[in-house]
Design an enzyme around this catalytic site. Structure first.
Site, PDB file in Angstrom:
ATOM      1  N   GLY A 128       3.813  -5.128   3.949  1.00  8.41           N
ATOM      2  CA  GLY A 128       5.174  -5.637   3.891  1.00  8.41           C
ATOM      3  C   GLY A 128       5.320  -7.051   4.414  1.00  8.41           C
ATOM      4  CG  ASN A 150       3.706   3.261   6.411  1.00  7.45           C
ATOM      5  OD1 ASN A 150       3.062   3.134   5.374  1.00  7.45           O
ATOM      6  ND2 ASN A 150       3.829   2.271   7.280  1.00  7.45           N
ATOM      7  NE  ARG A 193      -1.318  -0.668   6.772  1.00  6.20           N
ATOM      8  CZ  ARG A 193      -1.762  -1.264   7.871  1.00  6.20           C
ATOM      9  NH1 ARG A 193      -2.841  -0.793   8.479  1.00  6.20           N
ATOM     10  NH2 ARG A 193      -1.134  -2.317   8.365  1.00  6.20           N
ATOM     11  N   GLY A 246       0.307  -2.916  12.017  1.00  4.80           N
ATOM     12  CA  GLY A 246      -0.428  -4.165  12.161  1.00  4.80           C
ATOM     13  C   GLY A 246      -1.843  -4.028  11.638  1.00  4.80           C
ATOM     14  CB  THR A 268      -0.162   4.964   6.491  1.00  8.27           C
ATOM     15  OG1 THR A 268       0.846   4.447   7.371  1.00  8.27           O
ATOM     16  CG2 THR A 268      -0.654   3.863   5.564  1.00  8.27           C
ATOM     17  CG  HIS A 304      -0.115  -0.070   2.522  1.00 10.44           C
ATOM     18  ND1 HIS A 304       0.479   1.022   3.100  1.00 10.44           N
ATOM     19  CD2 HIS A 304       0.194  -1.122   3.315  1.00 10.44           C
ATOM     20  CE1 HIS A 304       1.106   0.667   4.199  1.00 10.44           C
ATOM     21  NE2 HIS A 304       0.956  -0.638   4.361  1.00 10.44           N
ATOM     22  N   GLY A 305       0.232   2.397  -0.263  1.00 11.14           N
ATOM     23  CA  GLY A 305       0.929   3.674  -0.208  1.00 11.14           C
ATOM     24  C   GLY A 305       1.282   4.081   1.217  1.00 11.14           C
ATOM     25  CD  GLU A 348       2.345  -6.352   8.182  1.00 15.59           C
ATOM     26  OE1 GLU A 348       2.570  -7.588   8.267  1.00 15.59           O
ATOM     27  OE2 GLU A 348       3.022  -5.562   7.502  1.00 15.59           O
TER      28      GLU A 348
END
Length: 205
Positions: free
Chosen positions: A154, A16, A60, A23, A13, A10-11, A85
């Site tokens: 990831g 991030n 997300r 999670g 966030t 995903h892009g 995740e």
């Protein structure tokens, strides 16, 4: 059978950006994350004929999928819990430094994914089993010559790379950190293999 599977993260966030573990907790895409998703959508539309679009059901990934659709990635999305995740339980929302204070064996420069158990969360083995069940179902459902794109996180990308490569997830996790909206490509001839890992040429990094 020949088929192609694309796993994309995903892009970016807000968490991030702030270095917080997500999670199953939800945070929204940043403007940079939305730009990454648009670039990814343009790339997928230009380079692949995507027959199936599958995604984690977290916020997300849903936001990322919406931007891929705007860019012309065509199939109606299928949202599946299997592609979430790992649930990091009580550690969600914390920084790596804060987690290291709670779990002495955790190296903040390493991967939290490699830790076998986390308080209030999902074990490494349960996470891996969930993701690989989703992967195997998708592989079985793909037809000759089809391409599927999976918008995920990831952790699941690393889990699939480890399984396809015949390696332990705990060993792969510290050396592979998928980029937001990076593309990892798998192809099947007699069996699936990793063709390209975490391609980011379509992004302005």
């Amino acid at each position: 059978m020949t088929a192609t599977l694309l796993l994309v993260r995903h892009g970016q966030t807000t968490w991030n950006r702030d270095g917080r573990i997500q999670g199953w907790a939800d945070s929204t895409l940043t403007e940079r994350g939305r730009e990454q998703a648009r670039a990814l959508g343009s790339h997928l539309s230009a380079e692949y004929d995507v027959d199936r679009l599958v995604a984690s059901d977290l916020r997300r990934t849903r936001e990322t999928v919406g931007l891929l659709e705007e860019a012309g990635v065509g199939p109606d999305p299928e949202f599946e819990r299997a592609w979430r995740e790992r649930d990091f339980g009580d550690l969600q929302g914390l920084t790596r430094a804060e987690i290291a204070e709670r779990i002495p064996e955790y190296d903040p420069d390493g991967s939290l994914l490699a830790v076998e158990s986390v308080p209030g969360g999902e074990s490494l083995s349960a996470f891996e089993e969930r993701v690989l069940d989703g992967w195997e179902r998708l592989v079985e459902e793909l037809g000759e010559g089809e391409t599927a794109a999976v918008v995920t996180h990831g952790g699941p990308i690393r889990a699939v790379v480890a399984a396809v490569s015949g390696r332990e997830l705990a060993a792969v996790a510290p050396e592979l950190s998928p980029t937001n909206c990076g593309v990892t490509e798998f192809r099947c001839a007699t069996d699936y293999s990793v063709v390209r890992r975490d391609v980011t040429d379509h992004l302005s990094l």
